[in-house]
Motif scaffolding. Structure first.
Motif, PDB file in Angstrom:
ATOM      1  N   MET A   1       0.669  -1.395   0.505  1.00  0.00           N
ATOM      2  CA  MET A   1       0.272   0.058  -0.203  1.00  0.00           C
ATOM      3  C   MET A   1       1.264   1.062   0.107  1.00  0.00           C
ATOM      4  N   SER A   2       0.298   2.045  -0.718  1.00  0.00           N
ATOM      5  CA  SER A   2       1.701   3.349  -0.690  1.00  0.00           C
ATOM      6  C   SER A   2       1.296   4.087   0.290  1.00  0.00           C
ATOM      7  N   SER A   3       2.159   4.808   0.492  1.00  0.00           N
ATOM      8  CA  SER A   3       2.230   6.094   1.916  1.00  0.00           C
ATOM      9  C   SER A   3       0.803   6.816   2.426  1.00  0.00           C
ATOM     10  N   THR A   4       0.794   6.848   1.178  1.00  0.00           N
ATOM     11  CA  THR A   4      -0.829   8.192   1.072  1.00  0.00           C
ATOM     12  C   THR A   4      -2.614   6.935   1.425  1.00  0.00           C
TER      13      THR A   4
ATOM     14  N   ASP B   1      -2.047   4.496   3.240  1.00  0.00           N
ATOM     15  CA  ASP B   1      -1.495   3.948   4.961  1.00  0.00           C
ATOM     16  C   ASP B   1      -1.991   5.355   5.552  1.00  0.00           C
TER      17      ASP B   1
ATOM     18  N   GLY C   1       4.502   8.818   7.370  1.00  0.00           N
ATOM     19  CA  GLY C   1       4.688   9.537   6.323  1.00  0.00           C
ATOM     20  C   GLY C   1       6.141  10.707   6.170  1.00  0.00           C
TER      21      GLY C   1
ATOM     22  N   GLN D   1       6.369  14.171   4.161  1.00  0.00           N
ATOM     23  CA  GLN D   1       4.916  14.341   3.453  1.00  0.00           C
ATOM     24  C   GLN D   1       4.137  15.630   3.521  1.00  0.00           C
TER      25      GLN D   1
END
Length: 107
Positions: free
Chosen positions: A1-4, A6, A55, A59
Protein backbone atom coordinates in the motif's frame (compact mmCIF):
# COMPACT_ATOMS: atom_id res chain seq x y z
CA UNK A 1 0.00 0.00 0.00
CA UNK A 2 1.28 3.49 -0.76
CA UNK A 3 2.18 5.87 2.03
CA UNK A 4 -0.80 8.04 1.03
CA UNK A 5 -3.24 5.17 1.49
CA UNK A 6 -1.50 4.15 4.71
CA UNK A 7 -1.86 7.70 6.00
CA UNK A 8 -5.55 7.94 5.07
CA UNK A 9 -6.32 4.50 6.53
CA UNK A 10 -4.47 5.30 9.74
CA UNK A 11 -6.19 8.68 9.92
CA UNK A 12 -9.57 7.00 9.64
CA UNK A 13 -8.73 4.56 12.41
CA UNK A 14 -7.44 7.36 14.64
CA UNK A 15 -10.53 9.41 13.83
CA UNK A 16 -12.85 6.61 14.92
CA UNK A 17 -11.29 6.63 18.39
CA UNK A 18 -10.61 10.37 18.66
CA UNK A 19 -14.04 11.26 20.12
CA UNK A 20 -13.17 9.25 23.23
CA UNK A 21 -10.02 11.32 23.77
CA UNK A 22 -11.83 14.55 22.95
CA UNK A 23 -14.49 13.69 25.54
CA UNK A 24 -11.81 13.78 28.25
CA UNK A 25 -11.14 17.45 27.48
CA UNK A 26 -14.66 18.67 26.75
CA UNK A 27 -16.96 19.87 29.49
CA UNK A 28 -20.74 19.21 29.51
CA UNK A 29 -21.48 22.88 30.23
CA UNK A 30 -19.70 24.10 27.07
CA UNK A 31 -21.81 25.38 24.19
CA UNK A 32 -22.21 23.29 21.03
CA UNK A 33 -20.04 25.69 18.97
CA UNK A 34 -17.26 25.48 21.56
CA UNK A 35 -17.41 21.66 21.50
CA UNK A 36 -17.14 21.75 17.70
CA UNK A 37 -14.06 23.98 17.89
CA UNK A 38 -12.44 21.54 20.33
CA UNK A 39 -13.35 18.55 18.13
CA UNK A 40 -11.93 20.15 14.97
CA UNK A 41 -8.77 21.32 16.78
CA UNK A 42 -8.30 17.80 18.17
CA UNK A 43 -8.70 16.37 14.68
CA UNK A 44 -6.12 18.78 13.27
CA UNK A 45 -3.62 17.87 15.99
CA UNK A 46 -4.30 14.16 15.49
CA UNK A 47 -3.96 14.66 11.74
CA UNK A 48 -0.52 16.21 12.08
CA UNK A 49 0.60 13.38 14.36
CA UNK A 50 -0.82 10.78 11.97
CA UNK A 51 0.83 12.27 8.89
CA UNK A 52 4.20 12.52 10.65
CA UNK A 53 4.01 9.02 12.12
CA UNK A 54 3.07 7.39 8.82
CA UNK A 55 4.92 9.42 6.21
CA UNK A 56 7.39 11.55 8.11
CA UNK A 57 7.81 15.29 7.82
CA UNK A 58 8.46 15.04 4.10
CA UNK A 59 4.84 14.03 3.51
CA UNK A 60 3.81 17.64 4.23
CA UNK A 61 5.39 18.53 0.88
CA UNK A 62 2.51 16.70 -0.78
CA UNK A 63 -0.55 18.84 -0.10
CA UNK A 64 -3.32 16.65 -1.50
CA UNK A 65 -2.43 13.45 0.40
CA UNK A 66 -1.94 15.42 3.61
CA UNK A 67 -5.27 17.18 3.15
CA UNK A 68 -6.92 13.84 2.38
CA UNK A 69 -5.59 12.46 5.66
CA UNK A 70 -6.94 15.44 7.61
CA UNK A 71 -10.34 15.24 5.92
CA UNK A 72 -10.55 11.46 6.39
CA UNK A 73 -9.65 11.76 10.05
CA UNK A 74 -12.19 14.52 10.66
CA UNK A 75 -14.92 12.65 8.78
CA UNK A 76 -14.21 9.43 10.66
CA UNK A 77 -14.17 11.28 13.97
CA UNK A 78 -17.49 13.02 13.43
CA UNK A 79 -19.13 9.91 11.96
CA UNK A 80 -17.95 7.68 14.79
CA UNK A 81 -19.17 10.18 17.36
CA UNK A 82 -22.61 10.56 15.75
CA UNK A 83 -23.11 6.87 14.92
CA UNK A 84 -21.34 5.03 17.76
CA UNK A 85 -20.05 7.01 20.73
CA UNK A 86 -22.96 9.43 21.26
CA UNK A 87 -25.86 6.94 20.85
CA UNK A 88 -24.18 4.42 23.15
CA UNK A 89 -23.58 7.26 25.66
CA UNK A 90 -19.91 6.27 25.99
CA UNK A 91 -18.45 9.67 24.99
CA UNK A 92 -20.98 11.67 27.06
CA UNK A 93 -20.24 9.43 30.06
CA UNK A 94 -16.50 10.07 29.70
CA UNK A 95 -17.19 13.79 29.33
CA UNK A 96 -19.26 13.84 32.51
CA UNK A 97 -16.83 11.70 34.47
CA UNK A 98 -13.87 13.91 33.59
CA UNK A 99 -15.60 17.28 33.88
CA UNK A 100 -14.50 19.77 36.47
CA UNK A 101 -17.23 20.34 38.99
CA UNK A 102 -18.13 23.92 39.78
CA UNK A 103 -17.81 24.93 43.47
CA UNK A 104 -21.59 25.09 43.85
CA UNK A 105 -22.14 21.68 42.24
CA UNK A 106 -19.39 20.01 44.27
CA UNK A 107 -20.49 21.18 47.63
Amino acid sequence: MSSTLDSIATGSAVGALLPLLTAVVQQPRWSAPMKKVVAVASALIAGVVTVVSVGGLEQFQHGVPTLATFVGLLAASQSAYDLIWKPTRVAPAIESATSRKSPTAAG
